[in-house]
Enzyme design. Structure first.
Site, PDB file in Angstrom:
ATOM      1  N   SER A   1       0.832  -1.202   0.000  1.00 58.17           N
ATOM      2  CA  SER A   1       0.000   0.000   0.000  1.00 58.17           C
ATOM      3  C   SER A   1       0.865   1.250   0.000  1.00 58.17           C
ATOM      4  O   SER A   1       2.030   1.226   0.398  1.00 58.17           O
ATOM      5  CB  SER A   1      -0.937   0.004   1.213  1.00 58.17           C
ATOM      6  OG  SER A   1      -0.213  -0.148   2.423  1.00 58.17           O
TER       7      SER A   1
ATOM      8  N   GLU B   1       0.901   5.680   0.688  1.00 57.88           N
ATOM      9  CA  GLU B   1       0.238   6.802   1.348  1.00 57.88           C
ATOM     10  C   GLU B   1       0.567   8.113   0.642  1.00 57.88           C
ATOM     11  O   GLU B   1       1.716   8.373   0.290  1.00 57.88           O
ATOM     12  CB  GLU B   1       0.663   6.888   2.810  1.00 57.88           C
ATOM     13  CG  GLU B   1      -0.050   8.018   3.575  1.00 57.88           C
ATOM     14  CD  GLU B   1       0.042   7.851   5.071  1.00 57.88           C
ATOM     15  OE1 GLU B   1      -0.402   6.786   5.555  1.00 57.88           O
ATOM     16  OE2 GLU B   1       0.561   8.760   5.743  1.00 57.88           O
TER      17      GLU B   1
ATOM     18  N   THR C   1      -3.977  11.184   3.498  1.00 56.87           N
ATOM     19  CA  THR C   1      -3.939  11.770   4.835  1.00 56.87           C
ATOM     20  C   THR C   1      -4.961  12.887   4.987  1.00 56.87           C
ATOM     21  O   THR C   1      -5.515  13.417   4.020  1.00 56.87           O
ATOM     22  CB  THR C   1      -2.544  12.317   5.167  1.00 56.87           C
ATOM     23  OG1 THR C   1      -2.234  13.398   4.284  1.00 56.87           O
ATOM     24  CG2 THR C   1      -1.489  11.231   5.026  1.00 56.87           C
TER      25      THR C   1
ATOM     26  N   ASP D   1      -3.703  15.141  14.899  1.00 56.34           N
ATOM     27  CA  ASP D   1      -2.875  16.182  15.497  1.00 56.34           C
ATOM     28  C   ASP D   1      -3.558  17.537  15.391  1.00 56.34           C
ATOM     29  O   ASP D   1      -4.146  17.857  14.351  1.00 56.34           O
ATOM     30  CB  ASP D   1      -1.523  16.261  14.790  1.00 56.34           C
ATOM     31  CG  ASP D   1      -0.765  14.936  14.861  1.00 56.34           C
ATOM     32  OD1 ASP D   1      -0.741  14.354  15.956  1.00 56.34           O
ATOM     33  OD2 ASP D   1      -0.236  14.503  13.827  1.00 56.34           O
TER      34      ASP D   1
ATOM     35  N   PHE E   1      10.657  15.723   8.848  1.00 57.13           N
ATOM     36  CA  PHE E   1       9.539  14.780   8.878  1.00 57.13           C
ATOM     37  C   PHE E   1       9.547  13.966  10.170  1.00 57.13           C
ATOM     38  O   PHE E   1       8.517  13.801  10.822  1.00 57.13           O
ATOM     39  CB  PHE E   1       9.631  13.856   7.657  1.00 57.13           C
ATOM     40  CG  PHE E   1       8.352  13.149   7.314  1.00 57.13           C
ATOM     41  CD1 PHE E   1       7.437  13.722   6.460  1.00 57.13           C
ATOM     42  CD2 PHE E   1       8.065  11.896   7.843  1.00 57.13           C
ATOM     43  CE1 PHE E   1       6.248  13.073   6.135  1.00 57.13           C
ATOM     44  CE2 PHE E   1       6.897  11.237   7.529  1.00 57.13           C
ATOM     45  CZ  PHE E   1       5.978  11.830   6.667  1.00 57.13           C
TER      46      PHE E   1
ATOM     47  N   HIS F   1       3.742  -0.806   3.908  1.00 55.93           N
ATOM     48  CA  HIS F   1       3.021   0.438   3.651  1.00 55.93           C
ATOM     49  C   HIS F   1       4.049   1.533   3.399  1.00 55.93           C
ATOM     50  O   HIS F   1       4.852   1.850   4.276  1.00 55.93           O
ATOM     51  CB  HIS F   1       2.147   0.796   4.855  1.00 55.93           C
ATOM     52  CG  HIS F   1       1.308   2.021   4.658  1.00 55.93           C
ATOM     53  ND1 HIS F   1       0.309   2.085   3.711  1.00 55.93           N
ATOM     54  CD2 HIS F   1       1.318   3.240   5.287  1.00 55.93           C
ATOM     55  CE1 HIS F   1      -0.270   3.283   3.768  1.00 55.93           C
ATOM     56  NE2 HIS F   1       0.327   4.001   4.710  1.00 55.93           N
TER      57      HIS F   1
END
Length: 280
Positions: free
Chosen positions: A6, A8, A40, A100, A210, A260
């Protein structure tokens, strides 16, 4: 053996970024036949509409999309409305997160909303027609002051609430993932798939920023290498491909149920890693 692959993505900040993601990078990664692509959901829900737009664009390319959804700045009614919008797009997959707050800082409960991701999972599960993923943190969540073992207990609560699988935060030391997996699966009895999240480094400066945001640790040896690379992004990307290839090889030997990839909205490095692994 079945293996889930997968990717993202994050909603781009510009129309040009949207086009590059939807017309260039996602088609390039589609050739790798991913099981799904997740999108996201910005801090505080700041990219809500963009998230849904990218989810729709992914599905129109014949791929399975997973929409991220968070608790931040949302009441229960607003969350239920968003779940309805996701369903209306024909998307039946949600990654349920506490989320967040915008601008960082401590999480604050929205009156009428949810304090924990497990509560969000429970709400989505009540609809009974979604596949629900949750996040796991091999090094413990950055905001969990009680430490990683307490955080891993919270993960069990999310699974008990109805989560179907776990995608982990990125990490660079596989020993962290193996300890996490053994504790969660063996000691806590979690039986859903625990899928490790990995990231191909694209730049030394970028990965430092990051990891500071998400709380992932850069091991000393890796930190030294990044200092040597400096501002040479070409060298950083080449090193990142080699590093993640080796990391994934070890994870695959250890029998992980999937990989992922945090793509950073780029395709080249992830595609090359999959080719190196014989998975493209």
């Amino acid at each position: 053996m079945w293996l889930n692959i997968s990717f993202e993505f994050s909603p781009p900040k510009t129309d040009e970024g949207d086009r590059a993601l939807l017309e260039k990078h996602i088609p390039a990664l589609k050739a790798a036949n991913p099981d799904f692509c997740s999108v996201t959901y910005g801090a505080g829900g700041g990219t809500r509409d963009k998230t849904l737009k990218i989810v729709d664009g992914i599905q129109k390319q014949g791929l399975t999309a997973v929409a991220h959804l968070t608790c931040v700045n949302h009441t229960r009614e607003q969350v239920a409305e968003l779940v309805g919008k996701i369903r209306a797009l024909g998307c039946k997959n949600i990654l349920a997160l506490r989320g967040d707050p915008p601008g960082g800082g401590e999480f604050r409960l929205t009156p009428g909303g949810f304090e924990f991701a497990a509560q969000l999972v429970k709400l989505i599960r009540e609809t009974n027609d979604f596949s629900i993923g949750v996040a796991g943190f091999p090094e413990g969540h950055i905001a969990c002051k009680e430490g990683k073992y307490a955080d891993w207990q919270h993960l069990k609560e999310k699974v008990d609430a109805g989560a179907d699988y776990v995608l982990t935060q990125l990490f660079f030391d596989n020993a962290d993932f193996f300890e996490f997996r053994d504790h969660v699966a063996v000691k806590l009895g979690v039986r859903v798939p625990l899928v490790p999240g990995v990231i191909p480094i694209l730049s030394a400066t970028g990965i430092k920023k990051f990891t500071q945001k998400c709380g992932a640790r850069i091991p000393a040896q890796l930190g030294t290498k990044l200092e040597q690379i400096g501002d040479d992004d070409v060298a950083a990307a080449e090193f990142g491909i080699e590093l993640v290839t080796r990391q994934c090889e070890e994870l695959l030997r250890a029998g992980v149920p999937g990989l992922h990839f945090y793509t950073l909205n780029k395709s080249h490095s992830t595609v090359q890693v999959l080719k190196n692994l014989g998975l493209a």
